[in-house]
Design an enzyme around this catalytic site. Structure first.
Site, PDB file in Angstrom:
ATOM      1  CG  HIS A  51     -56.199 -34.216 -46.846  1.00 31.37           C
ATOM      2  ND1 HIS A  51     -56.239 -35.622 -47.781  1.00 31.37           N
ATOM      3  CD2 HIS A  51     -55.922 -33.549 -47.174  1.00 31.37           C
ATOM      4  CE1 HIS A  51     -56.298 -34.735 -49.136  1.00 31.37           C
ATOM      5  NE2 HIS A  51     -55.828 -33.900 -48.992  1.00 31.37           N
ATOM      6  CG  HIS A 100     -61.087 -27.993 -50.563  1.00 27.40           C
ATOM      7  ND1 HIS A 100     -59.912 -26.603 -50.996  1.00 27.40           N
ATOM      8  CD2 HIS A 100     -60.635 -29.152 -51.724  1.00 27.40           C
ATOM      9  CE1 HIS A 100     -59.219 -27.044 -51.582  1.00 27.40           C
ATOM     10  NE2 HIS A 100     -59.449 -28.295 -52.159  1.00 27.40           N
TER      11      HIS A 100
HETATM   12  P1  2AM Z   1     -56.617 -30.925 -53.492  1.00 30.08           P
HETATM   13  O1  2AM Z   1     -57.474 -31.734 -52.767  1.00 30.08           O
HETATM   14  O2  2AM Z   1     -57.568 -29.848 -53.703  1.00 30.08           O
HETATM   15  O3  2AM Z   1     -56.951 -31.529 -54.381  1.00 30.08           O
HETATM   16  C1  2AM Z   1     -52.242 -33.441 -51.702  1.00 30.08           C
HETATM   17  O4  2AM Z   1     -52.254 -33.711 -53.274  1.00 30.08           O
HETATM   18  C2  2AM Z   1     -53.392 -32.590 -51.381  1.00 30.08           C
HETATM   19  O5  2AM Z   1     -52.532 -31.166 -51.744  1.00 30.08           O
HETATM   20  C3  2AM Z   1     -54.797 -32.085 -51.823  1.00 30.08           C
HETATM   21  O6  2AM Z   1     -55.501 -32.664 -50.796  1.00 30.08           O
HETATM   22  C4  2AM Z   1     -54.622 -31.313 -53.073  1.00 30.08           C
HETATM   23  O7  2AM Z   1     -55.823 -30.541 -52.672  1.00 30.08           O
HETATM   24  C5  2AM Z   1     -53.283 -29.942 -52.285  1.00 30.08           C
HETATM   25  N1  2AM Z   1     -53.100 -29.426 -52.685  1.00 30.08           N
HETATM   26  C6  2AM Z   1     -52.942 -28.429 -53.033  1.00 30.08           C
HETATM   27  N2  2AM Z   1     -52.075 -28.249 -54.058  1.00 30.08           N
HETATM   28  C7  2AM Z   1     -51.654 -29.314 -54.663  1.00 30.08           C
HETATM   29  C8  2AM Z   1     -50.898 -29.144 -56.246  1.00 30.08           C
HETATM   30  N3  2AM Z   1     -50.582 -28.640 -57.647  1.00 30.08           N
HETATM   31  N4  2AM Z   1     -51.122 -30.009 -56.702  1.00 30.08           N
HETATM   32  C9  2AM Z   1     -51.519 -31.538 -55.972  1.00 30.08           C
HETATM   33  N5  2AM Z   1     -51.841 -31.229 -54.661  1.00 30.08           N
HETATM   34  C10 2AM Z   1     -51.842 -29.960 -54.283  1.00 30.08           C
END
Ligand code: 2AM
Length: 178
Positions: A37, A121
């Site tokens: 996603h 991303h």
């Molecule tokens: P990421 O893909 O760059 O890890 C669910 O966890 C989504 O929230 C993920 O896509 C994650 O991004 C994003 N996310 C952003 N900040 C986060 C955080 N502090 N902890 C966990 N997930 C985070």
């Protein structure tokens, strides 16, 4: 519950992304196809009344549909070590606009502002001690990756349960884009 707002991606696009992975980088944990996603806003742990406020704020937001093209590969690093491998998105003012509206809506629902810059991303893999040369080779080999453009007609509020291998995501509410 632990919440985030994201674009869920069409199945064929997820298949295309998942096909990039699988082999080639020892120490990479590939995100399962069903979990791919593009996060618009991470919310984190909230109580039920605030989740309701959040849903209300997102439901009243008026956003426009747009076309999204995923392209290019990159990594995020922490403490000098690469932690995430991702595919990026081509510059997209409609996407940035939607993200801004979501940020505003969530602040109205009482959440503190997100301080980090929005960097669209789709995380492909989490890296636990990935061999740097193999990672660099992989990024170089796929750097010209560009997926077919897809139409985005809604965004989604997801809940997540942390798992040992991969988190389990549930689409709680879909918000249509006009
Ligand atoms: P990421 O893909 O760059 O890890 C669910 O966890 C989504 O929230 C993920 O896509 C994650 O991004 C994003 N996310 C952003 N900040 C986060 C955080 N502090 N902890 C966990 N997930 C985070």
């Amino acid at each position: 519950m632990r919440l985030f707002v994201a674009l869920d991606l069409p199945w064929d696009l997820r298949e295309r992304l998942a096909a990039l992975g699988g082999r080639g980088i020892p120490g990479a944990r590939w995100v399962p196809e069903e979990n791919l996603h593009l996060t618009l806003r991470f919310i984190g742990e909230v109580q039920a009344p605030q989740a309701e406020e959040i849903d209300l704020a997102l439901a009243t937001l008026r956003g426009r549909g747009f076309t999204l093209t995923l392209a290019g590969l990159g990594t995020f690093a922490k403490g000098g070590r690469d932690t995430q491998l991702w595919v990026g998105a081509e510059r997209n003012t409609a996407l940035e606009h939607l993200q801004g509206k979501i940020e505003t809506a969530l602040q109205r629902a009482g959440l503190p502002p997100e301080r980090r810059r929005f960097q669209p991303h789709v995380t492909l893999a989490r890296l636990d001690n990935a061999v740097p040369t193999r990672l660099a080779q992989f990024v170089q080999a796929h750097n010209l990756f560009r997926a077919a453009p897809v139409a985005i007609a809604h965004f989604t509020l997801f809940s997540s349960r942390l798992g040992k291998e991969a988190s389990a995501y549930t689409a709680e509410v879909e918000y249509p884009l006009g």
